[in-house]
Design an enzyme around this catalytic site. Structure first.
Site, PDB file in Angstrom:
ATOM      1  CB  CYS A   2      64.264  12.990  61.111  1.00  0.00           C
ATOM      2  SG  CYS A   2      65.717  12.391  60.220  1.00  0.00           S
ATOM      3  CB  CYS A   9      66.681  10.688  62.583  1.00  0.00           C
ATOM      4  SG  CYS A   9      67.164  12.138  61.637  1.00  0.00           S
ATOM      5  CG  ASP A  10      64.020   9.350  65.136  1.00  0.00           C
ATOM      6  OD1 ASP A  10      65.141   9.172  65.643  1.00  0.00           O
ATOM      7  OD2 ASP A  10      63.440  10.439  65.143  1.00  0.00           O
TER       8      ASP A  10
END
Length: 314
Positions: free
Chosen positions: A136, A139-140
């Site tokens: 992701c 997300c990261d």
């Protein structure tokens, strides 16, 4: 133990298909209950710019899902933060059990559990998940500002992740087993024009390498698909973007499936092989897998459920 929650229409999943089904089921006065699942809002909550949602030239994925949830609630759908871990499709009414221990019974069920990211299955990939290996980017990606990173894949997911990661990384290497991409042409054009992205053709990820103390990725070893030659690439982050698999565990072995565990529905409908059980969105769609088609199927599922219940009522 609380008493079972009963509804005319239980919706399992909370992506575009689930929330659209909720809106239509509520408008049909079915008093639907929607159980959100492991990822409330679905895959769009891990997407940034969405440019192909009708009516919005550009919209943030999480914002769109917040609006959909609010719409479903405004129509009268009860939205519950729980994860359905078991679904008894032989019981009538249908009986679902949540991780919370709560039991839901329903005269009809709409499955909208979507799909989840696929992994390569390498031991080193698993060892560094959450410590430099991710599926992701939204997300990261923030954690890799000014770092060199690697993206594995060749479809829309991989190209979108690579493009997004250029907002943070100093360099993005896209590793693909072929010498051409499956992604949409407009995405390919953007990728090939981007100065921070370098494609590496005819290679597969062989191993993620890193340190244990502190735990983190230091690079990857990639293998040439024809010669078998191993090359090491230094990087701090590895993003696996090889597509998704349908989240059909709840009904595996219980309903007809095809194309690798996608739930089969009748052509032109959302009816599964079990009367009263409907399925919509990426759970059923191995071909298009778009937010707008998922939403359309959510609408269909609610209308199919409404007709089924009306026929049952006589």
């Amino acid at each position: 133990m609380t008493d079972p929650v009963h509804t005319r229409c239980l919706i399992i999943g909370s992506g575009p298909a689930g929330y659209t089904a909720a809106v239509y089921a509520a408008r049909a006065m079915l008093n639907p209950v929607l159980v959100q699942g492991i990822e409330p809002g679905g895959q769009l909550t891990t997407t940034t710019e969405v440019e192909n949602w009708p009516g919005d030239t550009e919209v943030q994925g999480p914002d769109l899902m917040v609006r959909m949830e609010a719409h479903a609630k405004a129509m009268g759908c009860e939205v519950i933060g729980d994860i359905v871990s078991d679904l008894d499709v032989d019981a009538r009414p249908f009986r679902a059990t949540g991780d919370s221990g709560r039991v839901y019974t329903a005269d009809s069920v709409i499955l909208a559990t979507g799909a989840r990211a696929k992994w390569l299955g390498l031991p080193s990939e698993d060892a560094f998940k959450g410590f430099g290996v991710s599926a992701c980017a939204t997300c990261d990606g923030f954690f890799y500002r000014g770092q060199e990173i690697v993206v594995v894949g060749g479809g829309n997911t991989a190209v979108e992740e690579a493009l997004f990661l250029t907002n943070f990384a100093s360099k993005v290497t896209l590793i693909h087993r072929r010498d051409s991409l499956r992604a949409e042409k407009i995405l390919q054009d953007r990728l090939f024009r981007h100065p921070k992205i370098e494609p590496l053709w005819f290679h597969t990820l062989d191993e993620v390498v890193g340190t244990d103390n502190p735990k983190g990725v230091e690079g990857v070893r990639v293998k040439h698909v024809e010669t078998g030659e191993i090359t090491e690439i230094r990087c701090k982050g590895v993003f696996i973007a090889i597509g998704h698999a349908p989240a059909s565990e709840l009904v595996k072995g219980k309903v007809e499936m095809h194309h690798g565990d996608y739930v089969r529905v009748e052509a032109g409908s959302t009816r599964t092989s079990i009367p009263g059980l409907f399925a919509a969105g990426d759970l059923t769609d191995h071909l298009y897998r778009q937010a707008v088609t998922s939403a359309g199927m959510g609408c269909m599922a609610a209308l199919d459920a409404e007709k089924f219940l009306a026929d049952q009522d006589g």
